[in-house]
Design a protein around this motif. Sequence first.
Motif, PDB file in Angstrom:
ATOM      1  N   ALA A  18      -6.132  76.087  28.243  1.00  0.00           N
ATOM      2  CA  ALA A  18      -6.207  75.181  29.396  1.00  0.00           C
ATOM      3  C   ALA A  18      -4.813  74.708  29.795  1.00  0.00           C
ATOM      4  N   ILE A  19      -3.960  74.452  28.810  1.00  0.00           N
ATOM      5  CA  ILE A  19      -2.582  74.058  29.094  1.00  0.00           C
ATOM      6  C   ILE A  19      -1.846  75.198  29.795  1.00  0.00           C
ATOM      7  N   GLU A  20      -2.022  76.411  29.306  1.00  0.00           N
ATOM      8  CA  GLU A  20      -1.381  77.567  29.946  1.00  0.00           C
ATOM      9  C   GLU A  20      -1.859  77.730  31.388  1.00  0.00           C
ATOM     10  N   GLY A  21      -3.159  77.552  31.637  1.00  0.00           N
ATOM     11  CA  GLY A  21      -3.703  77.640  32.990  1.00  0.00           C
ATOM     12  C   GLY A  21      -3.146  76.552  33.899  1.00  0.00           C
ATOM     13  N   MET A  22      -3.013  75.347  33.347  1.00  0.00           N
ATOM     14  CA  MET A  22      -2.459  74.222  34.103  1.00  0.00           C
ATOM     15  C   MET A  22      -1.017  74.533  34.518  1.00  0.00           C
ATOM     16  N   VAL A  23      -0.245  75.091  33.614  1.00  0.00           N
ATOM     17  CA  VAL A  23       1.152  75.424  33.904  1.00  0.00           C
ATOM     18  C   VAL A  23       1.232  76.524  34.962  1.00  0.00           C
ATOM     19  N   GLU A  24       0.370  77.511  34.858  1.00  0.00           N
ATOM     20  CA  GLU A  24       0.364  78.605  35.838  1.00  0.00           C
ATOM     21  C   GLU A  24       0.055  78.097  37.248  1.00  0.00           C
ATOM     22  N   MET A  25      -0.961  77.244  37.376  1.00  0.00           N
ATOM     23  CA  MET A  25      -1.296  76.683  38.691  1.00  0.00           C
ATOM     24  C   MET A  25      -0.185  75.784  39.211  1.00  0.00           C
ATOM     25  N   SER A  26       0.377  74.982  38.320  1.00  0.00           N
ATOM     26  CA  SER A  26       1.460  74.074  38.715  1.00  0.00           C
ATOM     27  C   SER A  26       2.681  74.844  39.196  1.00  0.00           C
ATOM     28  N   ALA A  27       2.981  75.948  38.560  1.00  0.00           N
ATOM     29  CA  ALA A  27       4.149  76.746  38.947  1.00  0.00           C
ATOM     30  C   ALA A  27       4.041  77.195  40.398  1.00  0.00           C
ATOM     31  N   GLU A  28       2.868  77.645  40.791  1.00  0.00           N
ATOM     32  CA  GLU A  28       2.677  78.097  42.167  1.00  0.00           C
ATOM     33  C   GLU A  28       2.789  76.943  43.162  1.00  0.00           C
ATOM     34  N   ARG A  29       2.119  75.845  42.866  1.00  0.00           N
ATOM     35  CA  ARG A  29       2.174  74.680  43.765  1.00  0.00           C
ATOM     36  C   ARG A  29       3.582  74.099  43.838  1.00  0.00           C
ATOM     37  N   ASN A  30       4.255  74.038  42.708  1.00  0.00           N
ATOM     38  CA  ASN A  30       5.594  73.455  42.679  1.00  0.00           C
ATOM     39  C   ASN A  30       6.594  74.264  43.503  1.00  0.00           C
ATOM     40  N   ARG A  31       6.490  75.559  43.454  1.00  0.00           N
ATOM     41  CA  ARG A  31       7.409  76.392  44.249  1.00  0.00           C
ATOM     42  C   ARG A  31       7.275  76.073  45.735  1.00  0.00           C
ATOM     43  N   LEU A  32       6.055  75.850  46.183  1.00  0.00           N
ATOM     44  CA  LEU A  32       5.830  75.511  47.593  1.00  0.00           C
ATOM     45  C   LEU A  32       6.451  74.161  47.950  1.00  0.00           C
ATOM     46  N   ARG A  33       6.534  73.265  46.977  1.00  0.00           N
ATOM     47  CA  ARG A  33       7.103  71.923  47.186  1.00  0.00           C
ATOM     48  C   ARG A  33       8.598  71.866  46.856  1.00  0.00           C
ATOM     49  N   ARG A  34       9.172  73.005  46.488  1.00  0.00           N
ATOM     50  CA  ARG A  34      10.578  73.107  46.064  1.00  0.00           C
ATOM     51  C   ARG A  34      10.856  72.290  44.806  1.00  0.00           C
ATOM     52  N   ILE A  35       9.853  72.277  43.902  1.00  0.00           N
ATOM     53  CA  ILE A  35       9.966  71.585  42.619  1.00  0.00           C
ATOM     54  C   ILE A  35      10.079  72.634  41.521  1.00  0.00           C
ATOM     55  N   SER A  36      10.948  72.363  40.560  1.00  0.00           N
ATOM     56  CA  SER A  36      11.070  73.220  39.391  1.00  0.00           C
ATOM     57  C   SER A  36      10.984  72.347  38.149  1.00  0.00           C
ATOM     58  N   GLY A  37      10.786  72.983  36.994  1.00  0.00           N
ATOM     59  CA  GLY A  37      10.747  72.172  35.793  1.00  0.00           C
ATOM     60  C   GLY A  37      10.153  72.864  34.595  1.00  0.00           C
ATOM     61  N   TRP A  89      12.341  78.153  37.582  1.00  0.00           N
ATOM     62  CA  TRP A  89      11.050  77.849  36.973  1.00  0.00           C
ATOM     63  C   TRP A  89      10.254  76.917  37.874  1.00  0.00           C
ATOM     64  N   GLY A  90       9.192  77.414  38.514  1.00  0.00           N
ATOM     65  CA  GLY A  90       8.287  76.516  39.218  1.00  0.00           C
ATOM     66  C   GLY A  90       7.680  75.561  38.209  1.00  0.00           C
ATOM     67  N   MET A  91       7.331  76.090  37.062  1.00  0.00           N
ATOM     68  CA  MET A  91       6.936  75.323  35.879  1.00  0.00           C
ATOM     69  C   MET A  91       6.862  76.329  34.743  1.00  0.00           C
ATOM     70  N   LYS A  92       7.416  75.972  33.610  1.00  0.00           N
ATOM     71  CA  LYS A  92       7.404  76.834  32.437  1.00  0.00           C
ATOM     72  C   LYS A  92       6.963  76.008  31.244  1.00  0.00           C
ATOM     73  N   LEU A  93       6.139  76.597  30.388  1.00  0.00           N
ATOM     74  CA  LEU A  93       5.687  75.941  29.172  1.00  0.00           C
ATOM     75  C   LEU A  93       6.653  76.264  28.043  1.00  0.00           C
ATOM     76  N   VAL A  94       7.143  75.233  27.390  1.00  0.00           N
ATOM     77  CA  VAL A  94       7.973  75.371  26.202  1.00  0.00           C
ATOM     78  C   VAL A  94       7.211  74.671  25.100  1.00  0.00           C
ATOM     79  N   CYS A  95       6.879  75.396  24.055  1.00  0.00           N
ATOM     80  CA  CYS A  95       5.962  74.865  23.054  1.00  0.00           C
ATOM     81  C   CYS A  95       6.575  74.938  21.670  1.00  0.00           C
ATOM     82  N   ASP A  96       6.382  73.868  20.909  1.00  0.00           N
ATOM     83  CA  ASP A  96       6.807  73.853  19.521  1.00  0.00           C
ATOM     84  C   ASP A  96       5.652  73.443  18.611  1.00  0.00           C
ATOM     85  N   ALA A  97       4.429  73.564  19.116  1.00  0.00           N
ATOM     86  CA  ALA A  97       3.269  73.357  18.248  1.00  0.00           C
ATOM     87  C   ALA A  97       3.226  74.555  17.309  1.00  0.00           C
ATOM     88  N   PRO A  98       3.153  74.342  16.007  1.00  0.00           N
ATOM     89  CA  PRO A  98       3.305  75.442  15.051  1.00  0.00           C
ATOM     90  C   PRO A  98       2.449  76.663  15.338  1.00  0.00           C
TER      91      PRO A  98
END
Length: 134
Positions: A18-37, A89-98
């Motif tokens: 679900a987190i990966e899906g959230m990041v994928e959707m956010s990446a697309e929307r953010n690019r349209l808003r000129r947001i990265s992160g 990066w429109g949005m990228k997941l960086v994870c350190d959960a083991p």
Amino acid sequence: MHRLVYFSNANLDLSFSAIEGMVEMSAERNRLRRISGALLYNGLNFLQILEGPRQALTPLYLQIRTDSRHSGVVKLVHERISMRSYPDWGMKLVCDAPEHAAATREAAPREDGLSAMVDGFFRFGQAAAFAELR
């Protein structure tokens, strides 16, 4: 150009897919808003770094604060910046959960203050005392 950084407690019922899906959707929307992160996840908490025009970041942050996938949202930084740390990066997941770190580990661009914040997030997030804040 502005940078907004916030911290929150992940909803424990939220699956990693679900987190990966959230990041994928956010990446697309953010690019349209000129947001990265980047969205950093340590298995318990989120630290999100958003960069873009102030007029795009403010309404996005207001929406993020009410999202049921996390709680305890605390804005850590809202500052003017001269250049982005995550320009591609429109949005990228960086994870350190083991259990997920190897699959999502990205080499995040670093700045002095931002680097310390990111490194501190992953060290602090593993501490047992941190879970008590939930």
